[in-house]
Design a protein around this motif. Structure first.
Motif, short mmCIF file in Angstrom:
data_model
loop_
_atom_site.label_atom_id
_atom_site.label_comp_id
_atom_site.label_asym_id
_atom_site.label_seq_id
_atom_site.Cartn_x
_atom_site.Cartn_y
_atom_site.Cartn_z
N ASP A 236 0.84 -1.20 0.00
CA ASP A 236 0.00 0.00 0.00
C ASP A 236 0.88 1.25 0.00
N GLY A 237 0.55 2.18 -0.87
CA GLY A 237 1.32 3.41 -0.92
C GLY A 237 1.60 3.85 -2.34
N PRO A 238 2.65 4.64 -2.55
CA PRO A 238 2.92 5.21 -3.87
C PRO A 238 3.14 4.17 -4.96
N LEU A 239 3.84 3.05 -4.65
CA LEU A 239 4.11 2.07 -5.69
C LEU A 239 2.82 1.44 -6.19
N ARG A 240 1.90 1.12 -5.28
CA ARG A 240 0.62 0.55 -5.72
C ARG A 240 -0.13 1.55 -6.59
N ASP A 241 -0.09 2.80 -6.22
CA ASP A 241 -0.78 3.83 -7.02
C ASP A 241 -0.19 3.90 -8.43
N ILE A 242 1.14 3.81 -8.52
CA ILE A 242 1.78 3.86 -9.84
C ILE A 242 1.38 2.65 -10.67
N LEU A 243 1.36 1.47 -10.06
CA LEU A 243 0.99 0.26 -10.79
C LEU A 243 -0.45 0.32 -11.26
N ALA A 244 -1.34 0.89 -10.44
CA ALA A 244 -2.74 1.03 -10.84
C ALA A 244 -2.86 1.91 -12.07
N ARG A 245 -2.08 2.98 -12.12
CA ARG A 245 -2.10 3.85 -13.29
C ARG A 245 -1.52 3.15 -14.51
N CYS A 246 -0.47 2.36 -14.30
CA CYS A 246 0.14 1.63 -15.42
C CYS A 246 -0.87 0.69 -16.08
N MET A 247 -1.81 0.16 -15.31
CA MET A 247 -2.71 -0.85 -15.81
C MET A 247 -4.10 -0.30 -16.14
N ALA A 248 -4.17 0.99 -16.39
CA ALA A 248 -5.43 1.59 -16.83
C ALA A 248 -5.83 0.98 -18.17
N LYS A 249 -7.13 0.78 -18.38
CA LYS A 249 -7.61 0.21 -19.64
C LYS A 249 -7.34 1.16 -20.81
N ASP A 250 -7.48 2.46 -20.57
CA ASP A 250 -7.25 3.46 -21.61
C ASP A 250 -5.76 3.80 -21.67
N PRO A 251 -5.11 3.57 -22.81
CA PRO A 251 -3.66 3.87 -22.89
C PRO A 251 -3.32 5.30 -22.52
N SER A 252 -4.18 6.24 -22.87
CA SER A 252 -3.88 7.65 -22.58
C SER A 252 -3.85 7.96 -21.10
N ALA A 253 -4.46 7.08 -20.29
CA ALA A 253 -4.48 7.30 -18.83
C ALA A 253 -3.24 6.72 -18.15
N ARG A 254 -2.41 6.00 -18.91
CA ARG A 254 -1.21 5.41 -18.32
C ARG A 254 -0.06 6.41 -18.34
N PRO A 255 0.83 6.30 -17.38
CA PRO A 255 1.99 7.20 -17.37
C PRO A 255 3.01 6.79 -18.42
N GLU A 256 3.83 7.72 -18.85
CA GLU A 256 4.98 7.40 -19.67
C GLU A 256 6.12 6.96 -18.77
N THR A 257 7.15 6.34 -19.35
CA THR A 257 8.26 5.85 -18.53
C THR A 257 8.92 6.99 -17.76
N ALA A 258 9.01 8.19 -18.36
CA ALA A 258 9.61 9.32 -17.66
C ALA A 258 8.80 9.71 -16.44
N ASP A 259 7.47 9.60 -16.54
CA ASP A 259 6.62 9.91 -15.40
C ASP A 259 6.82 8.91 -14.27
N ALA A 263 8.26 9.70 -10.47
CA ALA A 263 7.52 9.36 -9.25
C ALA A 263 8.33 8.45 -8.33
N LEU A 264 9.05 7.50 -8.92
CA LEU A 264 9.81 6.55 -8.10
C LEU A 264 11.05 7.19 -7.50
N SER A 265 11.61 8.17 -8.19
CA SER A 265 12.84 8.79 -7.69
C SER A 265 12.63 9.51 -6.38
N ALA A 266 11.39 9.84 -6.06
CA ALA A 266 11.09 10.52 -4.80
C ALA A 266 11.02 9.55 -3.63
N LEU A 267 11.03 8.25 -3.91
CA LEU A 267 10.92 7.25 -2.85
C LEU A 267 12.31 6.82 -2.40
N PRO A 268 12.48 6.50 -1.11
CA PRO A 268 13.79 6.05 -0.61
C PRO A 268 14.13 4.67 -1.16
#
Length: 704
Positions: A236-259, A263-268
């Motif tokens: 639970d937390g930021p990683l789960r949120d990122i994975l949920a966005r990665c698996m959006a049904k609509d491709p336009s709702a998914r993040p790009e690799t840079a995004d 997001a991950l670079s802010a995590l320890p």
């Protein structure tokens, strides 16, 4: 990793082949030695694809583009020849398991490892996309694990195969659970399609389950299109949120690799002190490195044998150091040492385990040593793969057990004609141990096999089915007992339970003995058995023995559970209570499925005998179940039919008791589930034919 077969080439292009690493839909992958002395993974395409002009054109393009991919998380292409009779490409060799292999071996990733995995996969996709490629088939089996991070392989290969004879015949390279919705409906792919697959791959690492659950391909694809993935496995937390966005049904709702990277670079990040991988995975990497070293040792031995002999020294000439002079302690000792190292290397190369190597050497003496050469004749292994001397097939007659090897490449079979090993993909016999055929056997995925040779012979032999060599014998010099029935290994192979008869006759008192396979001595446990045994297995961390006890073959039989440490009876599920027909242990050995003659199947707690749940009744047309079996992950329970053309099996969810499939699948018994969870080997007609089923329960192969 397997040795080269006679059908494999010795060289491809300028590269010398050392071993076979695996086989996929596109072709075989070999461990190769480059002209510069480096190791490489060389993929040689299938012959039918080699004759497909469309494939050749696409393969050439994808290989040229892949050659531009350079990054810390993508093994580089080091050589290729797309114009050869058999096109091939070679990449850097990574001595480690795939993510799928590591997780299925019991090592789901903790949160820190998941974070590094996500970062590495994202960096890999960024590199691949930057070279103008889309992976199209990112999944756990296309991710190799190494201390330096995950290594993404086979980028662009799926594009080369699209529209070829492989896909036109209904086969696919991808796994449905990791395929993006737009790929399912054929709307085209983009870099964000790979992002969807990245999310599913990380979720698999977190749980050991595909992101949309197991099941037939059409069910999984339906869930990919309409249901949410199983995100609760991720922390639970930021990683789960990122994975949920990665698996959006609509491709336009998914993040790009840079995004994702931002997001991950802010995590320890986890400390690098102990590495990024769980310790069981690190051990697997060490095992792969050890096997690689063994292959290299065998290569050096082969090269030394192929060199022309050095000229003999003249009178008075002293040999130079290292040029063949006597070793300290005498040349004979040194030669025996070289032989032992070569044998150990071959055993590891052929898939043997530390246990198999630790078992007594056939030439050893003292406790646990094998029988003397003058002992009564035993089985004669035939490593050539030839059929039995009488000309019959090793599959003729009834077949009692089938087991896939640890790496999934070989199928071990025990039946009336003996023990045999098969290349199940090619349908070819690898090795037969059929002369004489044993009365009973227990097959292990690592190839260690126990065979009982009846009352007259009075012993159990341990064989390595990988090499075809006898390892040792138990009880060969014991005149008081006849060993003849139901050998059963513990989970690690260190002990063996076997049914014996005092006086060596069926009329003698029958008892179970437990033997130490390392010392060749009894472990001190003897359990009286009143009747015959139809099955015997260790369970619950090898603390219990589960036996199916019959009154000399009369129905109904009982299930008896003994304490393997003391021999005390824990409880009995009596046949008269409608409990017994066939049994199967769950993969963790803690529960067992049992059924009665009324076709009711129950899941029982092995330690207590408590009935946990009853499976939904199968269709009335399925009159009799003749076998039960679990999938590798324990998420499916198969009810096997007899195997004649009109018979069909059933499939349940053992956690709920619900029927998943009923009376419409050719699941027959005995059966074996492949480690990949996507194939079954089932025995049709009791023997003579073994069918290979895919994840949709369609017949995709046959052994005869």
């Amino acid at each position: 990793m397997r040795p080269l077969s006679p059908a494999d080439p010795q060289r491809v292009g300028p590269h010398r082949l050392l071993a076979r690493l695996g086989e996929g839909g596109m072709g075989r992958v070999y461990l190769a030695r480059t002209p510069g002395g480096h190791l490489a993974a060389l993929k040689a395409v299938r012959e039918d694809l080699a004759h497909d002009r469309l494939f050749r054109a696409r393969f050439d393009r994808e290989v040229r583009v892949a050659g531009r991919v350079r990054g810390p998380f993508t093994p580089a292409v080091v050589d290729a020849d797309t114009g050869a009779d058999v096109p091939w490409m070679a990449t850097e060799y990574v001595p480690g398991p795939t993510l799928k292999q590591a997780v299925l071996a019991g090592s789901p990733f903790p949160p820190d490892s998941l974070l590094v995995l996500t970062l590495g996969l994202t960096r890999a996709l960024e590199t691949i996309h930057g070279a103008g490629l889309i992976h199209r088939d990112l999944k756990p089996s296309n991710v190799l694990l190494s201390p330096r991070g995950p290594q993404v392989i086979d980028f662009g290969i799926a594009r080369a195969v699209e529209g070829t004879v492989l896909t036109r015949t209904g086969q696919t390279l991808g796994t449905p659970a990791y395929t993006s919705p737009e790929q399912v409906v054929g709307e085209g792919v983009s870099p964000r399609s790979d992002v969807f697959s990245l999310g599913g791959t990380v979720l698999f690492a977190a749980s050991g389950e595909p992101p949309f659950g197991p099941g037939p391909a059409f069910d999984v694809l339906r869930r990919v299109m309409s249901e949410a993935p199983y995100l609760t496995a991720a922390p639970d937390g930021p990683l789960r949120d990122i994975l949920a966005r990665c698996m959006a049904k609509d491709p336009s709702a998914r993040p790009e690799t840079a995004d994702i990277l931002a997001a991950l670079s802010a995590l320890p990040l986890p400390s690098a002190e102990h590495g990024w991988l769980p310790s069981p995975v690190t051990e697997q990497i060490d095992l792969h490195r050890g096997r690689t070293r063994s292959v290299e040792e065998a290569e050096r031995t082969t090269e030394a044998m192929e060199r022309p002999p050095a000229p003999l020294p003249g009178p008075g000439d002293a040999p130079a150091p290292g040029d063949g002079g006597p070793a300290p302690g005498g040349g004979r000792r040194r030669r025996r040492r070289v032989t032992a190292v070569s044998a150990a290397a071959a055993a590891v190369l052929l898939g043997g385990t530390a246990l198999a190597l630790a078992l007594p050497d056939r030439g050893a003496t003292g406790p646990g040593a094998g029988p003397p050469e003058s002992a009564s004749a035993g089985p004669s292994g035939d490593p050539s793969g030839a059929p039995p001397a009488d000309g019959g097939s090793p599959l003729s007659g009834w077949i009692y057990d089938v087991v896939f090897s640890e790496d999934g490449e070989t199928l071990y079979v025990f039946g009336m004609s003996g023990v045999s090993a098969w290349d199940w993909r090619g349908g070819e016999l690898v090795r037969s141990l059929a002369s004489p055929a044993p009365q009973a056997a227990d097959l292990r995925p690592d190839g260690l096999t126990a065979v009982g040779y009846g009352l007259e012979s009075g012993y159990v032999a341990l064989w390595d089915a990988v090499t075809g060599e006898e390892v040792t014998r138990l009880g060969y010099d014991n005149g008081d007992l006849g060993f003849y029935d139901m050998p059963a290994f513990t989970s690690d192979g260190s002990r063996l339970a076997v049914l014996a008869a005092e006086g060596g006759t069926p009329e003698g008192d029958r008892l179970l003995q437990i033997w130490d396979t390392g010392t060749g001595e009894p472990a001190g446990v003897e359990i009286p058995v009143d009747g015959g045994l139809a099955d015997l297995e260790f369970a619950v961390g090898d603390a219990y023995l589960v036996g199916v006890v019959s009154d000399w073959g009369e129905d109904p039989a009982d299930v008896t559970v003994w304490d393997a440490r003391t021999g005390a009876t824990v409880y009995t599920l009596e046949g008269e209570a409608g409990v017994m027909g066939y049994t199967a242990l769950s993969p963790d050995g803690r529960t067992m499925a049992v059924h009665n003659r009324d076709r009711l199947v129950r899941v029982v707690d092995v330690a207590t005998g408590e009935v946990l749940r009853t499976m939904d009744a199968p269709d009335a047309a399925h009159e009799r179940i003749t076998g039960l079996g679990y999938s590798p992950g324990g998420d499916l329970l198969y009810g096997a039919a007899y195997g004649w053309s009109e018979d069909r099996g059933s499939v349940w969810d053992p956690a709920t008791g619900a029927l998943v499939r009923d009376a419409d699948v050719p699941v027959y018994g005995p059966l074996a589930a492949h480690p990949d969870g996507e194939h079954l080997a089932v025995v049709a007609d009791g023997g003579g034919r073994i069918l290979i089923l895919d994840g949709d329960y369609a017949v995709v192969g046959e052994l005869v």
